[in-house]
Design an enzyme around this catalytic site. Structure first.
Site, PDB file in Angstrom:
ATOM      1  N   LYS A   1       0.862  -1.182   0.000  1.00 55.89           N
ATOM      2  CA  LYS A   1       0.000   0.000   0.000  1.00 55.89           C
ATOM      3  C   LYS A   1       0.900   1.234   0.000  1.00 55.89           C
ATOM      4  O   LYS A   1       1.940   1.246   0.672  1.00 55.89           O
ATOM      5  CB  LYS A   1      -0.892  -0.039   1.250  1.00 55.89           C
ATOM      6  CG  LYS A   1      -1.909   1.089   1.341  1.00 55.89           C
ATOM      7  CD  LYS A   1      -2.795   0.918   2.575  1.00 55.89           C
ATOM      8  CE  LYS A   1      -3.875   1.988   2.670  1.00 55.89           C
ATOM      9  NZ  LYS A   1      -4.746   1.816   3.852  1.00 55.89           N
TER      10      LYS A   1
ATOM     11  N   SER B   1      -9.783   1.996   2.935  1.00 50.64           N
ATOM     12  CA  SER B   1      -8.867   2.725   2.080  1.00 50.64           C
ATOM     13  C   SER B   1      -7.851   1.843   1.360  1.00 50.64           C
ATOM     14  O   SER B   1      -7.229   2.296   0.393  1.00 50.64           O
ATOM     15  CB  SER B   1      -8.108   3.750   2.924  1.00 50.64           C
ATOM     16  OG  SER B   1      -7.290   3.094   3.887  1.00 50.64           O
TER      17      SER B   1
ATOM     18  N   SER C   1     -10.120  -0.455   7.095  1.00 48.07           N
ATOM     19  CA  SER C   1      -9.525  -0.346   5.755  1.00 48.07           C
ATOM     20  C   SER C   1      -8.818  -1.573   5.207  1.00 48.07           C
ATOM     21  O   SER C   1      -8.440  -1.583   4.035  1.00 48.07           O
ATOM     22  CB  SER C   1      -8.548   0.818   5.723  1.00 48.07           C
ATOM     23  OG  SER C   1      -9.254   2.011   5.554  1.00 48.07           O
TER      24      SER C   1
END
Ligand code: GLN
Length: 482
Positions: free
Chosen positions: A76, A151, A175
């Site tokens: 990420k 997210s 997330s």
């Protein structure tokens, strides 16, 4: 080959069926053909990936390979990666080349895993749909008009579409779990303090945790073996001895007491998610578990208290982006104040600004007791709800999200509706507990998720529960056609 789990790929590499370099090239080719549609990656590090793959093959030839050596993964874009663009989904960091690796990245590098690139995400991890990214929305591989969740939507979409074997995510309020549910993959948010936050760009420091997003509970255990560990550079790290999270995967579920939280089945839960969960409970009963009704009476207060605490911490964490040291700086500032103001106005997106405003307000003199202190009290009550529940049960199982993936544009004009996305996941962060999401069925061609919550530091137990379920079902093996 690309749809295999990391554990399966690891065996294929060990058996010499293919090299890490070949495998890495296959993933890079697939990224080239699919990423334009999905927008799951912000950066692809092709040359570094091939170098790392050759190095992994070299280690293997010398007999020095570990379980994840040579396995291609994506990080990420919230994790600092030395010499590689690290944007956190924001214009603010569109030119930020991190000068060091985050602890999580160091650990995967040391394990010989091969980084393919950095995945798209909601700006500063604020969002539930990946639509707040400065680098554009991510498409859900099961239906490209729909969101992948957020997210960590880029990581979940990349795993689901076989653009990597496994990926890292972070979870402040849901997330990892919500995008895992929307994309039909497996994700776990570890206990707070289990994984070092060093080098992970801070959103809400008392809630943020990094964790695996992957194709099976077994892979999650292998990834956690690498990610978890003590780190003196993170003062909230729990400094625990190394644990082998694969050791109890095959334990029997005979006698397991599963808590069914009444509040998670209240109004708002879609019928299909509920039906799929009922079937999952039957599977667990067949495996020897018993269901116990439990209550989490303060769950309804989790979203409101989170939206005081998380923005308060975010407003402090994001004060470092001032246009001076690194990150975006506006053109031709008139003076220092103009530079601060315009750099922040232009560098941050709308949702991030909203959170900074809310957080600054909640922390300001005169309002601190009314909002921040009260939210912290609620946080304590939420933790106590879990403590009482875990006197009666070993794990809690319920929905991850009230519904399947929604359409792009459907909710992003209504912040409160978006905030309610995390109604089942946020309490787990407030209490600091480990929580996992695994695929539990489909509804109209879209995956539905199931959340498994454990006691403090009981990751091994929830991984065991998830693994046993996955041995007896094949929802986690379904792949979208992209
Ligand atoms: N959706 C929640 C938020 O917007 C949680 C995000 C997260 O876990 N990073 O804050």
């Amino acid at each position: 080959m690309l749809s295999k789990t990391a554990a399966e790929l690891s065996r294929a590499l060990a058996d010499g069926e293919l090299s890490s370099e070949e495998l890495t090239r296959e993933y890079l080719d697939r990224i080239k053909s699919r990423n334009e549609t999905l927008n799951a990656y912000i950066t692809v590090t092709e040359d570094d990936a091939l170098d790392a793959a050759r190095e992994a093959d070299h280690l293997r030839a010398k007999g020095q390979a570990g379980a994840l050596t040579g396995i291609p993964l994506a990080h990420k874009d919230i994790f600092c990666t030395k010499g590689v663009l690290t944007t956190c989904g924001s214009r603010m960091l569109e030119n930020f080349i991190a000068p060091y690796d985050a602890a999580v990245v160091e650990r995967f590098n040391a394990a010989g895993a091969v980084m393919l690139g950095k995945t798209n995400m909601d700006e500063f991890a604020m969002g539930s749909s990946n639509e707040t990214s400065y680098y554009g929305a991510v498409a859900n591989p099961w239906d490209t008009d729909r969101v992948p969740g957020g997210s960590s939507g880029g990581s979940a979409a990349a795993v689901a579409a076989d653009l990597c074997a496994m990926a890292t995510g972070t979870d402040t309020g849901g997330s990892i779990r919500q995008p895992a549910a929307f994309c039909g993959v497996t994700g776990i948010k570890p206990t707070y303090g289990r994984v070092s936050r060093w080098g992970m760009i801070a959103f809400a420091s008392s809630l943020d945790q990094a964790g695996p997003i992957c194709k099976s509970a077994e892979d999650a255990a292998l990834m956690l073996n690498v990610m978890a560990g003590d780190d003196a550079r993170d003062s909230t790290n729990q400094q625990l001895d190394a644990e082998d999270f694969t050791a109890s995967l095959n334990d029997s579920l005979e006698g397991l007491r599963i808590g069914v939280p009444k509040e998670h089945f209240a109004q708002g839960l879609s019928a299909s998610v509920q039906t799929n969960l009922q079937e999952a409970y039957r599977v667990f009963e067949k495996l020897g578990a018993t269901l116990v009704d439990i209550e989490l009476p303060h769950n309804g207060l989790s979203v409101p208290s989170y939206y005081v605490i998380a923005p308060a911490e975010a407003s402090a964490n994001l004060s470092r982006y001032d246009g001076v040291r690194y990150g975006y700086r506006c053109d031709a500032p008139k003076n220092l104040e103009d530079m601060y103001m315009r750099s922040r106005s232009e560098g941050f997106g709308e949702e991030v600004k909203r959170r900074i405003m809310v957080g600054t307000y909640a922390l300001s003199a005169g309002y601190y007791d009314a909002y921040y202190k009260k939210a912290q009290r609620i946080r304590r009550l939420i933790k106590q709800d879990f403590d009482s529940a875990f006197e009666k049960v070993d794990v809690i199982i319920g929905p991850t999200s009230p519904h399947t993936a929604f359409r792009r544009g459907e909710k992003n004009n209504d912040p409160v509706t978006m905030y309610l996305e995390d109604i089942y996941t946020i309490a787990v962060n407030l209490a600091g507990l480990p929580g996992m999401s695994i695929p539990a069925g489909f509804s109209d061609g879209l995956p539905t998720g199931m959340q498994i919550i454990g006691r403090d530091l009981a990751e091994a137990r929830i991984l065991n529960v998830a693994h046993q379920y996955q041995l007896h079902t094949d929802w986690h093996k379904q792949r979208p056609e992209v």
